[in-house]
Design an enzyme around this catalytic site. Structure first.
Site, PDB file in Angstrom:
ATOM      1  N   ILE A  91      -5.642 124.026  21.038  1.00 49.42           N
ATOM      2  CA  ILE A  91      -4.773 122.734  20.760  1.00 49.42           C
ATOM      3  C   ILE A  91      -5.411 121.717  21.342  1.00 49.42           C
ATOM      4  CG2 ILE A  91      -2.229 122.478  20.925  1.00 49.42           C
ATOM      5  CD1 ILE A  91      -2.002 125.242  20.499  1.00 49.42           C
ATOM      6  N   THR A 149       5.087 120.642  24.625  1.00 44.88           N
ATOM      7  CA  THR A 149       4.672 121.105  22.846  1.00 44.88           C
ATOM      8  C   THR A 149       4.429 123.291  23.204  1.00 44.88           C
ATOM      9  OG1 THR A 149       2.386 120.861  22.378  1.00 44.88           O
ATOM     10  CG2 THR A 149       4.842 119.482  21.761  1.00 44.88           C
ATOM     11  N   ALA A 150       3.865 123.129  24.504  1.00 45.72           N
ATOM     12  CA  ALA A 150       4.059 124.441  25.388  1.00 45.72           C
ATOM     13  C   ALA A 150       4.744 125.539  25.280  1.00 45.72           C
ATOM     14  CB  ALA A 150       2.749 124.842  25.998  1.00 45.72           C
ATOM     15  N   ARG A 151       5.265 125.174  26.701  1.00 41.43           N
ATOM     16  CA  ARG A 151       6.304 126.494  26.744  1.00 41.43           C
ATOM     17  C   ARG A 151       7.572 125.740  27.720  1.00 41.43           C
ATOM     18  NH1 ARG A 151       4.894 129.718  23.504  1.00 41.43           N
ATOM     19  NH2 ARG A 151       4.556 131.600  22.918  1.00 41.43           N
ATOM     20  N   ASP A 168       9.670 119.880  23.507  1.00 40.59           N
ATOM     21  CA  ASP A 168       9.783 120.639  22.210  1.00 40.59           C
ATOM     22  C   ASP A 168      10.411 122.185  22.423  1.00 40.59           C
ATOM     23  OD1 ASP A 168       9.490 121.764  19.149  1.00 40.59           O
ATOM     24  OD2 ASP A 168       7.907 122.754  19.514  1.00 40.59           O
ATOM     25  N   GLU A 184      14.793 129.854  25.219  1.00 44.23           N
ATOM     26  CA  GLU A 184      14.958 129.578  24.233  1.00 44.23           C
ATOM     27  C   GLU A 184      16.214 130.756  23.143  1.00 44.23           C
ATOM     28  OE1 GLU A 184      11.405 128.736  22.569  1.00 44.23           O
ATOM     29  OE2 GLU A 184      11.066 126.756  23.426  1.00 44.23           O
ATOM     30  N   HIS A 225      11.288 123.634  19.783  1.00 52.55           N
ATOM     31  CA  HIS A 225      10.387 124.445  19.058  1.00 52.55           C
ATOM     32  C   HIS A 225      10.194 124.106  17.612  1.00 52.55           C
ATOM     33  CE1 HIS A 225       8.605 128.124  21.085  1.00 52.55           C
ATOM     34  NE2 HIS A 225       7.305 126.917  20.256  1.00 52.55           N
TER      35      HIS A 225
END
Length: 337
Positions: A173, A253-255, A279, A284, A303
């Site tokens: 990524i 945008t990972a964790r 994100d 979550e 997410h």
């Protein structure tokens, strides 16, 4: 040619294998799970659930477990005596108790080498970067309230061109993000356990490997693409966030747990950081008490970086192909534990 009686007599049907597919509601739930189940041949009996606790009998009888962000705890593993594989339908694997799986000798795999999510995660990363650079959210909000905000916003609108992008985790990524950064004429630096191959660095415009602290001091934009482990949890804590330029932006945008969310909210409130595009959250979905939801200069998304229609199909195929290969006796791919 007809088969001989001897060969017909010795041919044994393959035993039916029980597959438990755990697909959380926020990544499609039962509907997505049904599509995933349809990819399996007849010798697999697939049960689709939205939580790992939903069907205790199916868990108890499972030989193979595919999980799309559904937690798999030590208790779940203990309740499945015949379990031989946990397949994560994602790059992340932090929602599986790896220590418990290791103690049971159960391999855990992700879809890391498939690249299934890399296109959209890279696109979402740049969507957040551009929204921050161009102040799209405050500009949009102001106009809907009949406020011509140009005089107020023009001093904070910036360009990506010429800026330094710091990538934490230059894997599949991270490389996709770097390729797009070249099109925006950005300089690329990255942090990780070791430098990438020289030919990879050259292909990415001469990307330079830096230590984390130097990367944070150097970069105008910092984007995280590292896995969540005990070593990387709160990788960006208050101490590390203090190293950033006051004009810098952080993108995640990972964790969610890669960043200390309270420390990030503090930095944004104090103005020691220009903004953040987030994100992913911890937990979550986030609770209403999460301070980032009210922090200044943030762009938030729920997410969505790995859940386009196209991405979900690629994720499902990658996960199922690894499981089917296992059933055929092929070596497993992307073993994380």
């Amino acid at each position: 040619m007809t088969s001989s009686p001897e060969s017909s007599a010795t041919a044994q049907p393959r035993p039916v294998r029980n597959v438990l597919a755990v697909v959380s509601p926020h990544v499609g739930g039962r509907a997505a799970g049904a599509a995933l189940a349809g990819l399996f041949p007849g010798q697999a009996r697939v049960t689709v659930v939205e939580t790992t606790d939903e069907d205790p009998a199916a868990l108890r009888e499972a030989h193979l477990l595919i999980t799309g962000l559904g937690p798999v705890t030590a208790g779940h593993l203990a309740a499945a005596p015949d379990l031989e594989l946990v397949q994560c339908a994602s790059h992340g694997f932090d929602y599986v108790d790896l220590d418990a799986a290791r103690q049971r000798g159960i391999p855990v795999c992700n879809i890391g080498s498939s690249g299934a999510e890399k296109q959209n995660v890279a696109e979402q990363t740049f969507a957040l970067m551009l929204a921050l650079a161009k102040q799209l959210v405050p500009a949009h909000t102001a106009l809907t309230e009949a406020d011509w905000a140009l005089p107020r916003l023009q001093q904070s609108i910036t360009e990506l061109s010429g800026k330094t992008l710091g990538i934490i985790g230059l894997g599949h990524i991270g490389e996709e993000v770097a390729r797009r950064a070249l099109a925006f004429d950005m300089d690329i630096v990255y942090a990780g356990p070791k430098p990438v191959a020289p030919q990879t660095a050259a292909r990415l415009g001469g990307a330079r490997h830096l230590g984390l602290d130097e990367l944070l001091r150097t970069s105008d934009y910092i984007t995280l693409h590292a896995p969540l482990t005990e070593r990387t949890r709160h990788l960006l804590d208050a101490e590390h966030l203090a190293l950033l330029k006051p004009t810098a932006f952080v993108i995640n945008t990972a964790r969610g747990a890669l960043i200390d969310q309270d420390a990030l909210a503090d930095a944004l409130a104090a103005g020691t950081l220009a903004g953040a595009g987030i994100d992913v959250f911890d937990p979550e979905p986030p609770t209403a008490a999460l301070r980032l939801l009210k922090a200044p200069n943030v762009v938030l998304s729920p997410h969505v970086a790995g859940v386009t229609r196209e991405t979900l199909v690629r994720i499902a195929l990658a996960a199922v192909q690894n499981v089917l290969g296992h059933l055929e006796g092929e070596p497993l791919r992307d073993i994380v534990s």
